[in-house]
Each structure stands twice: as C-alpha cells, then as structure tokens.
Design an enzyme around this catalytic site. Structure first.
Site, PDB file in Angstrom:
ATOM      1  N   GLY A  46      93.899  46.753   1.714  1.00  0.00           N
ATOM      2  CA  GLY A  46      93.492  47.754   2.326  1.00  0.00           C
ATOM      3  C   GLY A  46      94.664  48.805   2.912  1.00  0.00           C
ATOM      4  N   LEU A  95     100.559  45.968   5.678  1.00  0.00           N
ATOM      5  CA  LEU A  95     101.841  46.645   4.881  1.00  0.00           C
ATOM      6  C   LEU A  95     102.765  47.491   5.638  1.00  0.00           C
ATOM      7  CD1 LEU A  95      99.551  47.882   2.088  1.00  0.00           C
ATOM      8  CD2 LEU A  95     101.218  46.060   2.055  1.00  0.00           C
ATOM      9  N   HIS A 136      90.190  45.865  10.307  1.00  0.00           N
ATOM     10  CA  HIS A 136      91.612  46.169  10.753  1.00  0.00           C
ATOM     11  C   HIS A 136      92.096  47.407  10.220  1.00  0.00           C
ATOM     12  CE1 HIS A 136      95.887  44.509   9.663  1.00  0.00           C
ATOM     13  NE2 HIS A 136      96.114  45.883   9.255  1.00  0.00           N
ATOM     14  N   HIS A 140      93.683  51.088  12.610  1.00  0.00           N
ATOM     15  CA  HIS A 140      94.909  51.833  12.377  1.00  0.00           C
ATOM     16  C   HIS A 140      94.571  53.413  12.817  1.00  0.00           C
ATOM     17  CE1 HIS A 140      97.945  49.424  10.307  1.00  0.00           C
ATOM     18  NE2 HIS A 140      97.108  48.804   9.617  1.00  0.00           N
TER      19      HIS A 140
HETATM   20 NI    NI Z   1      97.381  47.063   8.369  1.00  0.00          NI
END
Ligand code: NI
Length: 175
Positions: A46, A95, A136, A140
């Site tokens: 993702g 990431l 998730h 962000h």
């Molecule tokens: Ni993330």
C-alpha cells in the site's frame, strides 16, 4: 510511469491532513500509476500520496499474494462508510518507517466509499489484510502513522531506531 522517491519519518510532509481531489483527471491517473509502480518496486502492499510528497487524498493498495495475479486498487477521496465492532491485531510496517513493525489494533472489517481510477464512485467491503492496509493508508491522509497507534514508549523506541538507521546511512561512504 515513474518510480517516485518515498519520504521516510520524521518528515513534516507525513503529518499533514491531505486535500480531497476535485476530480480524477489524467494528472491524478498518472499519479495513481506512478504510486502503484513505486509501491511494487519498494516492494509494498500500500502507498498513500503524502508518502511521495503529495497532499491529496489518494491511496493505492494491492494485497495479492506473491505468485498470484496483481489486484491493484486505486482510491481517491476514500471514506469509511462502516466498520465492524470486532477488532483484529496485525503486525504493521510502513514504507515510510523502513524495517519497523508494531502490532496495531483496528476494526476487522470496513466498507469504504471512494472514486476509482476512472472517477467512478465505488464501494468496497474489505476484511483481513485488505482491511488493515486500507485503514493504514487512509490514516496517512490524516497525517497519522501506524506508530501513532502504539504506546508512547514503543513509538519513541521505533523513531529512535529509525533515526539511528538514517544517520548510519548518511554517514556511509558511497562505494
Ligand atoms: Ni504506511
């Protein structure tokens, strides 16, 4: 398509609240494609627009198992329409926090409304890893990282480890 640089924490661009996209036009489609390519190259399951420095409400996900055909989803302006009362724990990574993981508790199932890559309004019901991943990535868009869901002690430990790794990287002499 292009692989974009991924921003890692701490960075103020990861803490912003993102703006809705006005319409899914060619520019947004190109960004979605670049985000997918960036996510696959990382590799990750993702990616949210703020992770590549864009403060727009766009996320991409693909939780297909290795060896299975790809199953990409591009979501613009995603909104949680319903979430289950039962929760589930998952050991999450990001990431933007490379090599860091922590158990996060979230609703086990969600229904999400969004605009797809063609700008069509759609709904998606997700459970398991897809539900984790969508929630998730949507976090962000509010400037929330998975470490914001764990205890302060755990969060500080992870951010400290990350800062050390970043410092090591910047000090290493390129060969
Ligand atoms: Ni993330």
């Amino acid at each position: 398509m292009a692989i974009l640089p991924i921003i890692t924490a701490p960075d103020p661009r990861l803490k912003r609240t993102c703006r809705p996209v006005a319409a899914v036009d060619d520019e947004i489609r190109r960004m979605m494609d670049d985000m997918l390519e960036t996510m696959y190259a990382a590799p990750g399951i993702g990616l949210a627009a703020p992770q590549v420095g864009v403060d727009l409400r766009v996320i991409v996900v693909d939780v297909a198992k290795e060896g299975s055909p790809p199953s990409p989803h591009c979501l613009a302006n995603p909104e949680i329409l319903w979430s289950s009362e039962d929760h589930a724990l998952y050991n999450e990574g990001c990431l933007s926090l490379p090599e860091q993981f922590a158990e996060v508790e979230r609703p086990a199932k969600v229904r999400v409304g969004y605009l797809d890559r063609d700008g069509k309004p759609r709904e998606l019901e997700a459970d398991g890893l897809l539900a984790v991943c969508i929630q998730h990535e949507m976090d962000h868009l509010e400037g929330v990282l998975f470490v914001d869901h764990v205890s302060r002690l755990k969060r500080e430990m992870i951010l400290k480890r990350l800062a050390k790794a970043k410092k090591r990287e910047s000090e290493s002499v390129p060969a």
